[in-house]
Design an enzyme around this catalytic site. Structure first.
Site, PDB file in Angstrom:
ATOM      1  N   TYR A   1       0.984  -1.158   0.017  1.00 29.73           N
ATOM      2  CA  TYR A   1       0.111   0.162  -0.061  1.00 29.73           C
ATOM      3  C   TYR A   1       0.953   1.261  -0.059  1.00 29.73           C
ATOM      4  O   TYR A   1       0.653   2.277  -0.675  1.00 29.73           O
ATOM      5  CB  TYR A   1      -1.025   0.057   1.269  1.00 29.73           C
ATOM      6  CG  TYR A   1      -2.073  -1.001   1.299  1.00 29.73           C
ATOM      7  CD1 TYR A   1      -3.223  -0.761   0.525  1.00 29.73           C
ATOM      8  CD2 TYR A   1      -1.625  -2.058   1.920  1.00 29.73           C
ATOM      9  CE1 TYR A   1      -4.068  -1.864   0.378  1.00 29.73           C
ATOM     10  CE2 TYR A   1      -2.817  -3.282   1.704  1.00 29.73           C
ATOM     11  CZ  TYR A   1      -3.902  -3.284   1.035  1.00 29.73           C
ATOM     12  OH  TYR A   1      -4.793  -4.347   0.840  1.00 29.73           O
TER      13      TYR A   1
ATOM     14  N   ASN B   1     -12.188  -0.736  -5.942  1.00 28.89           N
ATOM     15  CA  ASN B   1     -11.760  -0.943  -7.281  1.00 28.89           C
ATOM     16  C   ASN B   1     -13.077  -1.810  -8.030  1.00 28.89           C
ATOM     17  O   ASN B   1     -13.612  -2.896  -7.350  1.00 28.89           O
ATOM     18  CB  ASN B   1     -10.827  -1.872  -7.459  1.00 28.89           C
ATOM     19  CG  ASN B   1     -10.458  -2.394  -8.893  1.00 28.89           C
ATOM     20  OD1 ASN B   1     -10.988  -2.145  -9.870  1.00 28.89           O
ATOM     21  ND2 ASN B   1      -9.967  -3.576  -9.015  1.00 28.89           N
TER      22      ASN B   1
ATOM     23  N   CYS C   1      -6.003  -5.342  -7.958  1.00 30.60           N
ATOM     24  CA  CYS C   1      -5.801  -4.839  -6.889  1.00 30.60           C
ATOM     25  C   CYS C   1      -5.417  -5.942  -5.918  1.00 30.60           C
ATOM     26  O   CYS C   1      -5.076  -5.541  -4.750  1.00 30.60           O
ATOM     27  CB  CYS C   1      -7.078  -4.041  -6.279  1.00 30.60           C
ATOM     28  SG  CYS C   1      -8.518  -5.107  -6.358  1.00 30.60           S
ATOM     29  N   HIS C   2      -5.484  -7.226  -6.155  1.00 34.86           N
ATOM     30  CA  HIS C   2      -5.310  -8.228  -5.332  1.00 34.86           C
ATOM     31  C   HIS C   2      -3.666  -8.111  -5.140  1.00 34.86           C
ATOM     32  O   HIS C   2      -3.205  -8.790  -4.144  1.00 34.86           O
ATOM     33  CB  HIS C   2      -5.845  -9.648  -5.744  1.00 34.86           C
ATOM     34  CG  HIS C   2      -5.258  -9.984  -7.250  1.00 34.86           C
ATOM     35  ND1 HIS C   2      -6.137  -9.581  -8.200  1.00 34.86           N
ATOM     36  CD2 HIS C   2      -4.228 -10.666  -7.470  1.00 34.86           C
ATOM     37  CE1 HIS C   2      -5.389  -9.961  -9.341  1.00 34.86           C
ATOM     38  NE2 HIS C   2      -4.328 -10.662  -9.010  1.00 34.86           N
TER      39      HIS C   2
ATOM     40  N   GLU D   1      -1.375 -16.969  -9.058  1.00 37.70           N
ATOM     41  CA  GLU D   1      -0.336 -16.359 -10.070  1.00 37.70           C
ATOM     42  C   GLU D   1       1.100 -16.694  -9.536  1.00 37.70           C
ATOM     43  O   GLU D   1       2.002 -16.255  -9.847  1.00 37.70           O
ATOM     44  CB  GLU D   1      -0.567 -14.861 -10.016  1.00 37.70           C
ATOM     45  CG  GLU D   1      -1.654 -14.280 -10.291  1.00 37.70           C
ATOM     46  CD  GLU D   1      -1.928 -12.722 -10.244  1.00 37.70           C
ATOM     47  OE1 GLU D   1      -1.112 -12.107  -9.714  1.00 37.70           O
ATOM     48  OE2 GLU D   1      -3.054 -12.169 -10.589  1.00 37.70           O
TER      49      GLU D   1
END
Lengths: 200, 166
Positions: free
Chosen positions: A136, A159, A167-168, A194
């Site tokens: 952040y 979002n 945004c994850h 991912e």
């Protein structure tokens, strides 16, 4: 008001379906649908996808939630119709993403629901590569507002296009996942899909 | 969805148009089957919902969406019957009297009731102008009259509505 008040007049469900489908086709052909939406299955639960002529405007978790459509009606246009075909390109990319075959989304995005600050945050977030994470405060620093980490968190939480705008990939310094609009379980799933390990 | 600033909620908010299909498509199609018969009902249905979708964002009152849709449907049925009859005035009168005996048992808003009580030409003209948002030229064509006469019908209808609702 029940249906019986207007009489049944020999209208079968199939007949009604045909009439409604014909209307949908003509509405689309005449360009009268400002917001098209579709439901899509995913490993993180049903998703509601909504798009305008400009692009994908919403990805919402728990696809059955009609509050999403009410919100779109109020903020964009009430001319909203279900139109799965129009969301097909998005669905194809999401399917490929969830199968691990797609790393970067290419579908156009409509930022109509995002304010100027949110836009700066999400633009930057969209550039965090697949499989990596940022914090952040990194994001806050990068947009030139180093003390705005909390505001960054709020912008990410707001979002309207999660997963596609990733945004994850923003987590807390120290590896704590932080928050997620769709719940932490989903954030965790996406990051492990991912192959990202939140170590900062 | 998570949006940063929520739009203010008001009584006039329109639901997503999809909800109108869910809630009212059956009633509209049944109404049209009774009004124009099975063969023409489907086309009339599509014309009705297309006209509604075109006008929808400008609709001021979301209190009685079924009444609004049925008003459009009634008008589309009248158009169709007029075209079929190729006798515009008689067709219009016949359709208007049919509309009177064929009212669905709706608890329509007072405004729709007042509109419905207008003389048939005024009713058709007012509905086409304000419910379907059609131009005077377009209304004139549908009513087989001149744009000036169409404008006069609308304005006479509005005057009458104002008097009645004053």
């Amino acid at each position: 008001m029940t249906a019986s008040n207007v009489g049944t007049a020999g209208v079968t469900a199939a007949r009604l379906h045909t009439a409604v489908d014909g209307f949908r086709l003509r509405a689309r052909a005449e360009g009268l649908v400002d917001v098209a939406y579709a439901l899509a299955d995913s490993p993180i639960g049903p998703l509601l996808l909504a798009g305008t002529d400009a692009g994908l405007v919403t990805v919402a978790f728990d696809g059955e939630n009609t509050g999403v459509l009410d919100e779109l009606a109020a903020r964009l246009s009430p001319r909203i119709l279900r139109d799965p075909a129009r969301l097909d390109p998005v669905r194809r990319e999401l399917d490929a993403y969830f199968e691990g075959k797609l790393r970067d989304f290419t579908v156009p995005v409509d930022w109509a629901l995002v304010g100027p600050f949110g836009r700066r945050v999400l633009d930057l977030t969209a550039r965090i590569p697949y499989g990596e994470v940022s914090s952040y405060s990194d994001v806050a620093r990068s947009i030139g507002a180093p003390r705005a980490a909390r505001a960054v968190g709020n912008a990410l939480g707001a979002n309207p296009i999660p997963v596609v705008v990733p945004c994850h990939r923003v987590v807390r310094i120290g590896g704590d996942l932080g928050g997620y609009g769709g719940g932490l379980r989903r954030k965790e799933f996406l990051l492990s899909l991912e192959g990202a390990r939140p170590r900062l | 969805m998570h949006v940063a600033d929520r739009a203010p909620r008001s009584a006039h908010r329109l639901p997503p148009f999809e909800a109108l299909l869910d809630d009212h498509a059956g009633a509209v199609l049944r109404f049209l089957v009774r009004r124009v018969g099975s063969v023409d009902a489907e086309d009339c249905f599509q014309e009705t919902f297309l006209a509604a979708l075109r006008a929808y964002p400008r609709l001021q009152d979301a209190q009685n969406l079924r009444g609004w849709l049925l008003t459009i449907a009634r008008n589309k049925a009248t158009d169709l019957q007029r075209d079929a009859a190729r006798r515009p005035l008689l067709g219009d009168e016949a359709a208007a009297s049919a509309a009177t005996v064929d009212q669905p048992a709706e608890s329509d808003g007072e405004l729709w009731e007042s509109v419905r009580r207008l003389p048939s030409k005024q009713r058709s003209a007012v509905a086409m102008r304000f419910v379907e948002d059609r131009s005077y030229d377009d209304i004139a064509r549908a009513m087989s009259t001149t744009p000036d006469a169409a404008r006069q019908n609308v304005s006479a209808g509005i005057k009458r509505l104002r008097r009645e609702r004053a």
